[in-house]
Design an enzyme around this catalytic site. Structure first.
Site, PDB file in Angstrom:
ATOM      1  N   TYR A  16      -8.496  18.047 -53.555  1.00 40.53           N
ATOM      2  CA  TYR A  16      -7.230  17.555 -53.980  1.00 40.53           C
ATOM      3  C   TYR A  16      -7.003  17.598 -55.679  1.00 40.53           C
ATOM      4  CZ  TYR A  16      -3.393  13.862 -54.233  1.00 40.53           C
ATOM      5  OH  TYR A  16      -2.185  13.397 -54.570  1.00 40.53           O
ATOM      6  N   SER A  64      -0.777  14.586 -59.733  1.00 39.27           N
ATOM      7  CA  SER A  64      -1.403  13.404 -59.472  1.00 39.27           C
ATOM      8  C   SER A  64      -2.151  12.916 -60.662  1.00 39.27           C
ATOM      9  CB  SER A  64      -2.420  13.405 -58.317  1.00 39.27           C
ATOM     10  OG  SER A  64      -3.227  12.298 -57.858  1.00 39.27           O
TER      11      SER A  64
HETATM   12  N1  LIG Z   1       0.867   7.842 -52.637  1.00 38.53           N
HETATM   13  C1  LIG Z   1       0.098   8.253 -53.773  1.00 38.53           C
HETATM   14  O1  LIG Z   1      -0.683   7.514 -54.148  1.00 38.53           O
HETATM   15  C2  LIG Z   1       0.204   9.610 -54.479  1.00 38.53           C
HETATM   16  C3  LIG Z   1      -0.367   9.742 -55.686  1.00 38.53           C
HETATM   17  C4  LIG Z   1      -0.326  10.685 -56.588  1.00 38.53           C
HETATM   18  C5  LIG Z   1       0.335  11.811 -55.952  1.00 38.53           C
HETATM   19  N2  LIG Z   1       1.018  11.856 -54.605  1.00 38.53           N
HETATM   20  C6  LIG Z   1       1.574  12.998 -54.248  1.00 38.53           C
HETATM   21  O2  LIG Z   1       2.844  12.759 -53.919  1.00 38.53           O
HETATM   22  C7  LIG Z   1       3.060  13.452 -52.607  1.00 38.53           C
HETATM   23  C8  LIG Z   1       3.914  12.525 -51.649  1.00 38.53           C
HETATM   24  O3  LIG Z   1       2.894  11.988 -50.932  1.00 38.53           O
HETATM   25  P1  LIG Z   1       3.222  10.680 -50.099  1.00 38.53           P
HETATM   26  O4  LIG Z   1       2.166   9.573 -50.749  1.00 38.53           O
HETATM   27  O5  LIG Z   1       4.507  10.413 -50.071  1.00 38.53           O
HETATM   28  O6  LIG Z   1       2.254  10.970 -48.900  1.00 38.53           O
HETATM   29  P2  LIG Z   1       2.942  11.087 -47.157  1.00 38.53           P
HETATM   30  O7  LIG Z   1       1.813  11.454 -46.457  1.00 38.53           O
HETATM   31  O8  LIG Z   1       3.744   9.971 -46.954  1.00 38.53           O
HETATM   32  O9  LIG Z   1       3.951  12.417 -47.760  1.00 38.53           O
HETATM   33  C9  LIG Z   1       3.582  13.744 -47.542  1.00 38.53           C
HETATM   34  C10 LIG Z   1       4.522  14.671 -46.941  1.00 38.53           C
HETATM   35  O10 LIG Z   1       4.165  15.891 -47.068  1.00 38.53           O
HETATM   36  C11 LIG Z   1       4.552  16.576 -45.663  1.00 38.53           C
HETATM   37  N3  LIG Z   1       3.459  17.776 -45.614  1.00 38.53           N
HETATM   38  C12 LIG Z   1       2.418  17.768 -45.135  1.00 38.53           C
HETATM   39  N4  LIG Z   1       2.076  19.254 -45.129  1.00 38.53           N
HETATM   40  C13 LIG Z   1       3.101  19.872 -45.088  1.00 38.53           C
HETATM   41  C14 LIG Z   1       3.473  21.161 -45.032  1.00 38.53           C
HETATM   42  N5  LIG Z   1       2.361  22.128 -44.795  1.00 38.53           N
HETATM   43  N6  LIG Z   1       4.684  21.479 -44.980  1.00 38.53           N
HETATM   44  C15 LIG Z   1       5.472  20.750 -45.264  1.00 38.53           C
HETATM   45  N7  LIG Z   1       5.464  19.278 -45.406  1.00 38.53           N
HETATM   46  C16 LIG Z   1       4.243  18.900 -45.374  1.00 38.53           C
HETATM   47  C17 LIG Z   1       4.171  15.504 -44.697  1.00 38.53           C
HETATM   48  O11 LIG Z   1       4.637  15.664 -43.402  1.00 38.53           O
HETATM   49  C18 LIG Z   1       4.562  14.225 -45.311  1.00 38.53           C
HETATM   50  O12 LIG Z   1       6.072  14.012 -45.006  1.00 38.53           O
HETATM   51  C19 LIG Z   1       2.066  14.336 -52.541  1.00 38.53           C
HETATM   52  O13 LIG Z   1       1.943  15.515 -52.970  1.00 38.53           O
HETATM   53  C20 LIG Z   1       0.754  13.569 -52.868  1.00 38.53           C
HETATM   54  O14 LIG Z   1      -0.292  14.294 -53.075  1.00 38.53           O
HETATM   55  C21 LIG Z   1       0.809  10.615 -53.930  1.00 38.53           C
END
Ligand SMILES: NC(=O)c1ccc[n+]([C@@H]2O[C@H](COP(=O)([O-])OP(=O)(O)OC[C@H]3O[C@@H](n4cnc5c(N)ncnc54)[C@H](O)[C@@H]3O)[C@@H](O)[C@H]2O)c1
Length: 258
Positions: free
Chosen positions: A164, A149
């Protein structure tokens, strides 16, 4: 040193955290299926994971499987990979997307929250990569892409705070260190650091006001879309990306240069 083996015609990508309907994982799974990958979805909810997999099979005709497992649980992850290997073609790709946010200010943080964030965001990527690597090294071919991230690079600054940011910084070091050991064995390992993306992870669906707020210093003037992150992941998963390893890719609309 082994020369990487060619991609097999039928190959599976395991995508963790791909059940969330508006998340990066679901869109990435779709993108990979559209490029011919068989796809295994590993997420917490059995019904959502199965339904996501079924929709890929219906839309793209590729083999797909949804498995319920927590990435933080070694037994569950090993069981999930065993099941995937029994049902789907050779595992060539792993995308570590499962993650949780953590908006708690440092002075209010509990050790339980710290541990939970690290368990999912860093231990989860370790456990899945550790298991996937056994197969990939055995076949001398593999691709691992993990979601870090911008928060790792800037020390928060979007929604989530210290654990985080620290866990995602861990993903960058983890990816580089694993790349150093596995690239000579045919497996490339990379990280991606997105800026703010329009999903529900930052405390729910983003309102227009929050999107504007998050876009303030973004050079392209908006938050990112999951399909834009998925396109970068899909590229790094391709056979032609075999000369790229140990890299952390920014995808943040110019919010941060590193
Ligand atoms: N959205 C953003 O702005 C952003 C920015 C940088 C990084 N990210 C990273 O991208 C990734 C996806 O995030 P997103 O925005 O799609 O969020 P999201 O909450 O839609 O997706 C996260 C997914 O991880 C799953 N999850 C959580 N705990 C889990 C576990 N213990 N075992 C298996 N699955 C689990 C959730 O059920 C969900 O489907 C994450 O790692 C997040 O940190 C997101």
């Amino acid at each position: 040193m082994t020369q990487a083996a060619p991609f097999p015609d039928s190959r599976t990508a395991v995508v963790t955290g791909a059940a969330s309907p508006r998340g990066i994982g679901r869109v990435t799974a779709r993108r990979l299926a559209s490029e011919g990958w068989a796809v295994a979805i590993v997420d917490l909810d059995a019904d959502l994971s199965r339904e996501a997999a079924e929709s890929l099979n219906a839309e793209f005709g590729v083999p797909a499987l949804g498995v319920a497992a927590s990435v933080a649980d070694e037994e569950q992850i090993r069981g999930a990979f065993d099941l995937i290997e029994a049902e789907l073609p050779q595992i060539v790709g792993l995308v570590n997307i499962a993650g949780v946010s953590s908006p708690t200010p440092f002075l209010e943080l509990t050790t339980a929250e710290w541990d939970q964030v690290f368990d999912v965001n860093l231990r989860g990527a370790y456990l899945a990569t550790r298991r996937a690597a056994e197969t990939m090294v055995n076949n001398s071919v593999g691709r691992v892409v993990s979601l870090a991230s911008i928060s790792a690079e800037r020390g928060g600054g979007t929604f989530s705070k210290v654990p985080y940011s620290a866990s995602k910084a861990g993903i960058i070091g983890f990816s580089r260190a694993v790349a150093r050991e596995l690239s000579p064995l045919g497996v490339t390992v990379n990280a991606i650091s997105p800026g703010p993306i329009d999903t529900d992870i930052m405390g729910g669906t983003l309102t227009e006001e929050r999107k504007n707020d998050l876009s303030r210093d973004v050079l392209v003037g908006r938050v990112g879309r999951p399909d834009e992150v998925a396109a970068l992941i899909a590229f790094l998963m391709r056979e032609e990306a075999g000369y790229i390893t140990g890299v952390n890719y920014d995808i943040n609309g110019g919010l941060h240069f590193s």
